[in-house]
Design a protein around this motif. Structure first.
Motif, PDB file in Angstrom:
ATOM      1  N   SER A  97       0.838  -1.197   0.000  1.00 28.54           N
ATOM      2  CA  SER A  97       0.000   0.000   0.000  1.00 28.54           C
ATOM      3  C   SER A  97       0.877   1.254   0.000  1.00 28.54           C
ATOM      4  CB  SER A  97      -0.921  -0.015   1.220  1.00 28.54           C
ATOM      5  OG  SER A  97      -1.767   1.095   1.228  1.00 28.54           O
TER       6      SER A  97
ATOM      7  N   HIS B 206      -9.164   2.500   3.802  1.00 25.90           N
ATOM      8  CA  HIS B 206      -9.595   1.800   2.592  1.00 25.90           C
ATOM      9  C   HIS B 206      -8.487   0.911   2.038  1.00 25.90           C
ATOM     10  CE1 HIS B 206     -11.407   0.634  -1.110  1.00 25.90           C
ATOM     11  NE2 HIS B 206     -10.576   1.363  -1.839  1.00 25.90           N
TER      12      HIS B 206
ATOM     13  N   LEU C 178      -7.889  -2.998   2.755  1.00 21.45           N
ATOM     14  CA  LEU C 178      -8.159  -3.789   1.557  1.00 21.45           C
ATOM     15  C   LEU C 178      -6.987  -4.716   1.266  1.00 21.45           C
ATOM     16  CD1 LEU C 178      -9.693  -4.540  -1.062  1.00 21.45           C
ATOM     17  CD2 LEU C 178      -8.592  -2.547  -2.124  1.00 21.45           C
TER      18      LEU C 178
ATOM     19  N   SER D 277     -12.570  -1.636   5.157  1.00 23.05           N
ATOM     20  CA  SER D 277     -12.078  -0.999   3.934  1.00 23.05           C
ATOM     21  C   SER D 277     -13.220  -0.333   3.172  1.00 23.05           C
ATOM     22  CB  SER D 277     -11.378  -2.037   3.050  1.00 23.05           C
ATOM     23  OG  SER D 277     -11.076  -1.499   1.795  1.00 23.05           O
TER      24      SER D 277
END
Length: 180
Positions: A36, A72, A76, A147
């Motif tokens: 991420s 998010h 996720l 998320s």
């Protein structure tokens, strides 16, 4: 709708679906939060040289970086590590009905019968598609629902930003998401 618009819509759906597969493959090899962070570093590096913001914009962008970057995408990627990409993509769609309910609660948007019916149909469809043998374990499922909620809250925040360009929002919120 013109054919070119239809083809563009299909292309967007295809890229989004491919995105979930790429994320799934990525988190199999790279820790989810590092993946991420790398995503946000790439976006910030590509967008920031072309955007400017005011110092007064930083608080809302910091909030957005938390809801969109950490809640998010962070959740996720973590949830996808132990869940199937297709099922995860369906569960993430809970963001739309969650955003609608939050808009009714916090932005005073009317719910009405048609919108309520639409919400019920969409949630029923998500449950129908996600349920079954591919439903992730409870922890991964919870991460994916968090998320979706982060995505929903992010949509409400962006809806209330009118004086920052979309590219600046993406670039600066991405930069602020990296250390999170």
């Amino acid at each position: 709708m013109p054919l070119t618009d239809k083809l563009l819509a299909i292309a967007v759906v295809g890229v989004w679906g491919l995105n979930m597969i790429v994320i799934k493959l990525g988190v199999a090899e790279i820790p989810p939060l590092l993946m991420s962070a790398l995503r946000f570093m790439l976006v910030a590096g590509l967008v920031l040289p072309f955007t400017r913001i005011r110092r007064a914009d930083l608080p809302v962008l910091a909030l957005l970086s938390f809801t969109f970057g950490t809640l998010h995408f962070g959740f996720l990627f973590a949830g996808l590590r132990h869940a199937e990409a297709g099922t995860s993509a369906v569960i993430i769609q809970l963001g739309a009905p969650i955003a609608t309910l939050l808009a009714c609660l916090f932005l005073r948007e009317p719910l009405g019968r048609r919108r309520l019916l639409g919400l019920l149909v969409s949630v029923a469809g998500i449950v129908l598609l996600a349920a079954g043998p591919t439903l992730p374990e409870p922890f991964s499922f919870a991460l994916l629902v968090i998320s979706a909620t982060g995505w929903a809250v992010s949509n409400l925040i962006v809806k209330n930003i009118d004086d920052i360009s979309p590219m600046a929002i993406m670039g600066w919120s991405s930069l602020l998401s990296v250390p999170q």
